[in-house]
Motif scaffolding. Structure first.
Motif, short mmCIF file in Angstrom:
data_model
loop_
_atom_site.label_atom_id
_atom_site.label_comp_id
_atom_site.label_asym_id
_atom_site.label_seq_id
_atom_site.Cartn_x
_atom_site.Cartn_y
_atom_site.Cartn_z
N HIS A 101 -5.33 -5.29 5.43
CA HIS A 101 -4.10 -5.21 6.14
C HIS A 101 -4.19 -5.31 7.52
CE1 HIS A 101 -0.49 -3.02 7.44
NE2 HIS A 101 -1.21 -2.03 7.72
N ASN B 59 -3.22 -7.90 10.24
CA ASN B 59 -2.25 -7.68 11.23
C ASN B 59 -2.71 -8.10 12.80
OD1 ASN B 59 0.30 -7.15 10.33
ND2 ASN B 59 -0.39 -5.13 9.58
N MET C 94 -6.59 -1.60 2.61
CA MET C 94 -6.39 -1.06 4.17
C MET C 94 -7.06 -1.97 5.15
SD MET C 94 -6.48 1.62 6.91
CE MET C 94 -7.41 2.89 6.04
N MET D 20 0.82 -1.24 0.02
CA MET D 20 -0.13 -0.01 -0.08
C MET D 20 0.90 1.20 0.04
SD MET D 20 -3.21 -0.50 2.62
CE MET D 20 -2.16 -0.87 3.95
C1 HEM Z 1 5.91 -2.71 7.74
C2 HEM Z 1 4.88 -2.63 8.44
C3 HEM Z 1 3.59 -1.99 8.16
C4 HEM Z 1 3.31 -0.88 6.89
C5 HEM Z 1 4.31 -0.67 6.00
C6 HEM Z 1 2.03 -0.42 7.27
C7 HEM Z 1 1.36 0.49 6.45
C8 HEM Z 1 0.26 1.02 6.73
C9 HEM Z 1 -0.47 1.91 5.73
C10 HEM Z 1 0.00 2.65 4.40
C11 HEM Z 1 -1.98 2.00 6.10
C12 HEM Z 1 -2.95 3.12 5.49
C13 HEM Z 1 -2.92 4.60 6.25
C14 HEM Z 1 -3.96 5.28 5.72
O1 HEM Z 1 -4.25 5.23 4.67
O2 HEM Z 1 -4.33 5.96 6.77
C15 HEM Z 1 -1.80 1.34 7.67
C16 HEM Z 1 -3.16 1.32 8.12
C17 HEM Z 1 -3.35 0.45 9.21
N1 HEM Z 1 -2.38 -0.45 9.81
FE1 HEM Z 1 -0.55 -0.63 8.95
N2 HEM Z 1 1.53 -1.17 8.34
C18 HEM Z 1 2.44 -1.99 8.88
C19 HEM Z 1 2.13 -2.51 10.08
C20 HEM Z 1 1.17 -2.47 10.80
C21 HEM Z 1 0.97 -3.49 11.90
C22 HEM Z 1 2.10 -4.48 12.64
C23 HEM Z 1 -0.26 -3.36 12.58
C24 HEM Z 1 -1.12 -3.80 13.57
C25 HEM Z 1 -0.43 -4.75 14.36
C26 HEM Z 1 -1.18 -2.44 11.38
C27 HEM Z 1 -2.27 -1.82 11.78
C28 HEM Z 1 -2.79 -1.01 11.10
C29 HEM Z 1 -4.20 -0.54 11.16
C30 HEM Z 1 -5.17 -0.98 12.36
C31 HEM Z 1 -4.47 0.43 10.22
C32 HEM Z 1 -5.82 1.28 9.75
C33 HEM Z 1 -5.62 2.60 10.52
C34 HEM Z 1 -6.79 3.50 10.27
O3 HEM Z 1 -8.04 3.17 10.11
O4 HEM Z 1 -6.56 4.71 10.25
N3 HEM Z 1 0.04 -1.96 10.62
N4 HEM Z 1 -0.89 0.58 7.58
#
Ligand code: HEM
Length: 122
Positions: A36, A40, A33, A24
């Motif tokens: 993802h 996780n 998203m 992403m």
């Molecule tokens: C290399 C590791 C990771 C990358 C590159 C990554 C990247 C991203 C990106 C690009 C988004 C979208 C943000 C947006 O558009 O607002 C996102 C959302 C999210 N990520 Fe990750 N992430 C990683 C690891 C994790 C892990 C380990 C967890 C949980 C244990 C996690 C939980 C979430 C959640 C809950 C959202 C949604 C947040 C929202 O609704 O605003 N992510 N992540």
């Protein structure tokens, strides 16, 4: 053995979950998203906790409820995650499969909670 498989599968979900996050980030396409986030949290975080909890309280891992928990959770989660991805990519017919997978996951979680209350005591 069940605790080991929860931890191993958690680690695999971790790789898949962060790969989605990475994809992403580099493509700047955030349509998947929710997949993802749920891979996780339900895959990596929750399953690692199940593995650790069953390690700390081994008696809880040797019950039929624990086996049912493991089986339903690990059948339901891949169904739910794949169907959610297909749904988000535009195929709305995948919606019932999200519900099916989610039902298995939730029943699995109920088994876990009942098992925990029965087996984990002060
Ligand atoms: C290399 C590791 C990771 C990358 C590159 C990554 C990247 C991203 C990106 C690009 C988004 C979208 C943000 C947006 O558009 O607002 C996102 C959302 C999210 N990520 Fe990750 N992430 C990683 C690891 C994790 C892990 C380990 C967890 C949980 C244990 C996690 C939980 C979430 C959640 C809950 C959202 C949604 C947040 C929202 O609704 O605003 N992510 N992540």
């Amino acid at each position: 053995m069940l605790k080991i498989w929860f931890l191993r599968l958690a680690a695999i979900y971790f790789v898949i979950g962060v790969s989605f996050g990475y994809a992403m980030s580099v493509t700047e396409n955030f349509i998947l998203m929710p997949v993802h986030a749920h891979i996780n949290l339900l895959g990596w975080v929750s399953m690692a906790l199940f593995g650790l909890i069953y390690s700390v309280w081994p008696a809880a891992a040797n019950t039929r409820l624990a086996k049912t928990h493991f089986t339903l959770y690990n059948i339901g989660l891949p169904i739910m995650m794949s169907a959610l991805a297909i749904f988000l990519l535009g195929n709305k017919q995948a919606a019932p499969a999200i519900g099916l997978g989610a039902t298995l996951v939730v029943i699995g979680i109920l088994c876990f909670v009942i098992n925990l209350f029965r087996q984990v005591k002060a």
